[in-house]
Write an enzyme that holds these catalytic residues in place. Structure first.
Site, PDB file in Angstrom:
ATOM      1  CG  HIS A 260      -2.064   0.947   1.103  1.00 34.61           C
ATOM      2  ND1 HIS A 260      -1.981   2.278   1.398  1.00 34.61           N
ATOM      3  CD2 HIS A 260      -3.330   0.730   0.658  1.00 34.61           C
ATOM      4  CE1 HIS A 260      -3.148   2.844   1.159  1.00 34.61           C
ATOM      5  NE2 HIS A 260      -3.980   1.936   0.709  1.00 34.61           N
ATOM      6  CD  GLU A 319      -8.979  -3.841  -3.501  1.00 32.63           C
ATOM      7  OE1 GLU A 319     -10.005  -4.497  -3.258  1.00 32.63           O
ATOM      8  OE2 GLU A 319      -8.979  -2.810  -4.176  1.00 32.63           O
TER       9      GLU A 319
HETATM   10  N1  ACO Z   1       4.015  -7.520  -4.668  1.00 31.59           N
HETATM   11  C1  ACO Z   1       5.328  -7.503  -4.916  1.00 31.59           C
HETATM   12  N2  ACO Z   1       6.098  -6.407  -4.855  1.00 31.59           N
HETATM   13  C2  ACO Z   1       5.474  -5.267  -4.539  1.00 31.59           C
HETATM   14  C3  ACO Z   1       4.101  -5.194  -4.250  1.00 31.59           C
HETATM   15  C4  ACO Z   1       3.367  -6.395  -4.317  1.00 31.59           C
HETATM   16  N3  ACO Z   1       2.055  -6.411  -4.072  1.00 31.59           N
HETATM   17  N4  ACO Z   1       3.771  -3.918  -3.953  1.00 31.59           N
HETATM   18  C5  ACO Z   1       4.896  -3.208  -4.044  1.00 31.59           C
HETATM   19  N5  ACO Z   1       5.929  -4.022  -4.406  1.00 31.59           N
HETATM   20  C6  ACO Z   1       7.324  -3.654  -4.579  1.00 31.59           C
HETATM   21  C7  ACO Z   1       7.589  -2.984  -5.925  1.00 31.59           C
HETATM   22  O1  ACO Z   1       7.891  -3.939  -6.913  1.00 31.59           O
HETATM   23  C8  ACO Z   1       8.757  -2.106  -5.577  1.00 31.59           C
HETATM   24  O2  ACO Z   1       9.898  -2.932  -5.480  1.00 31.59           O
HETATM   25  P1  ACO Z   1      11.356  -2.367  -5.992  1.00 31.59           P
HETATM   26  O3  ACO Z   1      11.566  -1.089  -5.255  1.00 31.59           O
HETATM   27  O4  ACO Z   1      12.264  -3.479  -5.651  1.00 31.59           O
HETATM   28  O5  ACO Z   1      11.164  -2.133  -7.468  1.00 31.59           O
HETATM   29  C9  ACO Z   1       8.445  -1.636  -4.154  1.00 31.59           C
HETATM   30  O6  ACO Z   1       7.626  -2.662  -3.591  1.00 31.59           O
HETATM   31  C10 ACO Z   1       7.724  -0.323  -4.082  1.00 31.59           C
HETATM   32  O7  ACO Z   1       6.685  -0.346  -5.045  1.00 31.59           O
HETATM   33  P2  ACO Z   1       5.870   0.936  -5.497  1.00 31.59           P
HETATM   34  O8  ACO Z   1       5.135   0.603  -6.770  1.00 31.59           O
HETATM   35  O9  ACO Z   1       6.762   2.134  -5.496  1.00 31.59           O
HETATM   36  O10 ACO Z   1       4.855   1.063  -4.303  1.00 31.59           O
HETATM   37  P3  ACO Z   1       3.525   1.868  -4.329  1.00 31.59           P
HETATM   38  O11 ACO Z   1       3.401   2.483  -3.000  1.00 31.59           O
HETATM   39  O12 ACO Z   1       3.428   2.770  -5.483  1.00 31.59           O
HETATM   40  O13 ACO Z   1       2.474   0.697  -4.555  1.00 31.59           O
HETATM   41  C11 ACO Z   1       0.514  -0.527  -4.642  1.00 31.59           C
HETATM   42  C12 ACO Z   1       1.299   0.531  -3.872  1.00 31.59           C
HETATM   43  C13 ACO Z   1       0.212  -0.002  -6.043  1.00 31.59           C
HETATM   44  C14 ACO Z   1      -0.800  -0.805  -3.927  1.00 31.59           C
HETATM   45  C15 ACO Z   1       1.387  -1.807  -4.746  1.00 31.59           C
HETATM   46  O14 ACO Z   1       1.721  -2.257  -3.465  1.00 31.59           O
HETATM   47  C16 ACO Z   1       0.711  -2.924  -5.552  1.00 31.59           C
HETATM   48  O15 ACO Z   1       0.824  -2.943  -6.774  1.00 31.59           O
HETATM   49  N6  ACO Z   1       0.024  -3.886  -4.868  1.00 31.59           N
HETATM   50  C17 ACO Z   1      -0.658  -4.945  -5.550  1.00 31.59           C
HETATM   51  C18 ACO Z   1      -1.999  -4.464  -6.098  1.00 31.59           C
HETATM   52  C19 ACO Z   1      -3.021  -4.226  -5.005  1.00 31.59           C
HETATM   53  O16 ACO Z   1      -3.119  -4.983  -4.036  1.00 31.59           O
HETATM   54  N7  ACO Z   1      -3.799  -3.128  -5.180  1.00 31.59           N
HETATM   55  C20 ACO Z   1      -4.837  -2.714  -4.226  1.00 31.59           C
HETATM   56  C21 ACO Z   1      -4.333  -1.609  -3.351  1.00 31.59           C
HETATM   57  S1  ACO Z   1      -5.432  -1.203  -2.061  1.00 31.59           S
HETATM   58  C22 ACO Z   1      -6.463   0.006  -2.686  1.00 31.59           C
HETATM   59  O17 ACO Z   1      -6.070   0.845  -3.422  1.00 31.59           O
HETATM   60  C23 ACO Z   1      -7.921   0.042  -2.378  1.00 31.59           C
END
Ligand code: ACO
Length: 377
Positions: A260, A319
């Site tokens: 998140h 989620e």
């Molecule tokens: N699985 C694996 N790796 C992840 C995940 C995940 N679910 N989420 C983040 N990361 C990793 C990224 O690959 C990145 O790694 P790196 O720095 O080695 O490249 C690091 O964590 C940071 O990622 P960002 O994209 O910068 O994190 P951000 O804060 O933008 O992402 C998000 C938040 C979009 C929710 C992300 O965690 C994600 O894609 N999760 C999966 C989708 C999901 O569950 N969405 C629902 C969110 S809840 C809501 O909005 C109601």
């Protein structure tokens, strides 16, 4: 500010002041209208939570009765909206909701008016009708006739009635109601921000909410619960979870339902919804098995994420358990995001009302990184 220090994706930037909700990502706390989420979820109904956001306080008994009656009377869809839902029967439910939502301004006496009174009327109308749109679309896409809303049931129970054609049992009705209270508002998330940007141009509430639906649709925001069920199906048994998650991460894929932008601990909504899913799954062995698998897989996934992505603090988000709650209620995964919108719409409307009162255009700047000085031959 140099491009090195500028936060990507506006991370950490305060875009508005609000009295509606606050997300504390370090403490894992969500405050809605002054109350901790755990104070509200399971203790107040969705209509009461909507009143809290729209009016700044929980309703008295009389105020609640009035609001319930008003919302119940607004549930039926105008012919134009139903026509669009029919035309969009094979489109994804969230797209059908976006299209139908846009038509709902036709039914307002003064659709461009943005006074507090006009906004409140539009907020009640959208909140009343979103469940009708989603249920009608689910039935039409399955080749069934839509079921007209009843006025004698609370909004959440009526939604399940319109979906399944029979009055839901009290546990199911309470579950969807708690779910909508849990997701009603969540700080400056992408769809809420979208709604506020649109409202800040003095555009109307229906336009702002229509834009918010578009922002919610993406998998990085609201589109994850369907894929969460696919993931659990793929994992099949708790002992396969570790190998599965390692494989996914090695392939560079994200694990749905984890991570998140703000929460660096377990999302407090996951906590509430895990209890709701637990209660619901007692009724059917199949759901109980899925819930037990989800709890076991959750622990393994968090452990592996910590190891493979150290320091990222990737924890369970809303989620993950949304998927279990909604599937135990007999909803199809394709309807999950649109069902989320039925709860969030009350929050979007509250933000639009707040933004209209603020009356200040949101207009950030961009950093130009393209070429300069090009000449046309
Ligand atoms: N699985 C694996 N790796 C992840 C995940 C995940 N679910 N989420 C983040 N990361 C990793 C990224 O690959 C990145 O790694 P790196 O720095 O080695 O490249 C690091 O964590 C940071 O990622 P960002 O994209 O910068 O994190 P951000 O804060 O933008 O992402 C998000 C938040 C979009 C929710 C992300 O965690 C994600 O894609 N999760 C999966 C989708 C999901 O569950 N969405 C629902 C969110 S809840 C809501 O909005 C109601």
């Amino acid at each position: 500010m140099s491009s090195n220090t500028r936060p990507r994706g506006l991370d950490g930037v305060v875009a508005a002041q609000t009295r509606l909700s606050h997300v504390d990502g370090q403490a894992g706390e969500l405050i809605i209208g002054g109350y901790q989420l755990r104070e509200l979820a399971g203790h107040v109904t969705f209509e009461e939570a909507a009143h809290l956001l729209w009016r700044g306080a929980l309703p008295s008994k009389d105020e609640l009765a009035t609001l319930r009656k008003e919302i119940a009377g607004l549930r039926p869809l105008p012919e134009e909206a139903l026509h669009v839902v029919r035309a969009a029967a094979q489109a994804p439910p969230i797209d059908a909701l976006r299209m139908a939502c846009a038509t709902l301004s036709l039914d307002l006496a003064q659709p461009d008016e943005i006074s507090p009174g006009a906004d409140m009327q539009a907020a009640k109308m959208l909140t009343a009708r979103f469940p009708t749109v989603v249920a009608a679309h689910a039935r039409l896409s399955a080749g069934q006739a839509p079921i007209a809303p009843r006025t004698d049931l609370p909004l959440a129970a009526n939604f399940l009635y319109m979906m399944h054609g029979k009055e839901p049992d009290p546990i199911a009705a309470r579950a969807i109601d708690s779910y909508w209270v849990t997701v009603i508002d969540h700080g400056m998330n992408a769809s809420t921000f979208t709604a506020r940007v649109i409202a800040s141009t003095r555009s109307d509430l229906v336009s702002a909410v229509t834009g918010a639906i578009g922002a919610l649709k993406g998998p990085l925001h609201g589109g994850a619960p369907g894929p969460v069920l696919d993931m659990l199906k793929d994992i099949r048994s708790a002992d396969r979870a570790e190998g599965w998650v390692r494989n996914e991460l090695a392939a560079g894929r994200r694990i749905m339902g984890f991570g998140h932008r703000v929460y660096k601990v377990r999302d407090p909504r996951a906590e509430v919804l895990s209890k709701v899913a637990d209660q619901l799954s007692s009724a059917a062995l199949e759901n109980r098995k899925l819930f037990d698998l989800a709890r076991a897989a959750e622990q393994t996934i968090v452990k592996v994420l910590d190891e493979v992505k150290p320091g990222r603090n990737l924890r369970t988000n809303v989620e993950f358990f949304t998927a279990l709650v909604l599937q135990a209620l007999g909803l199809e995964p394709r309807s999950f995001v649109a069902t989320f919108a039925c709860g969030r719409v009350a929050g979007w409307c509250a933000h639009v009302i707040e933004q209209h009162a603020e009356d200040h255009l949101i207009r950030p700047q961009s950093e130009y990184v393209g070429p300069r000085g090009l000449k046309v031959d």
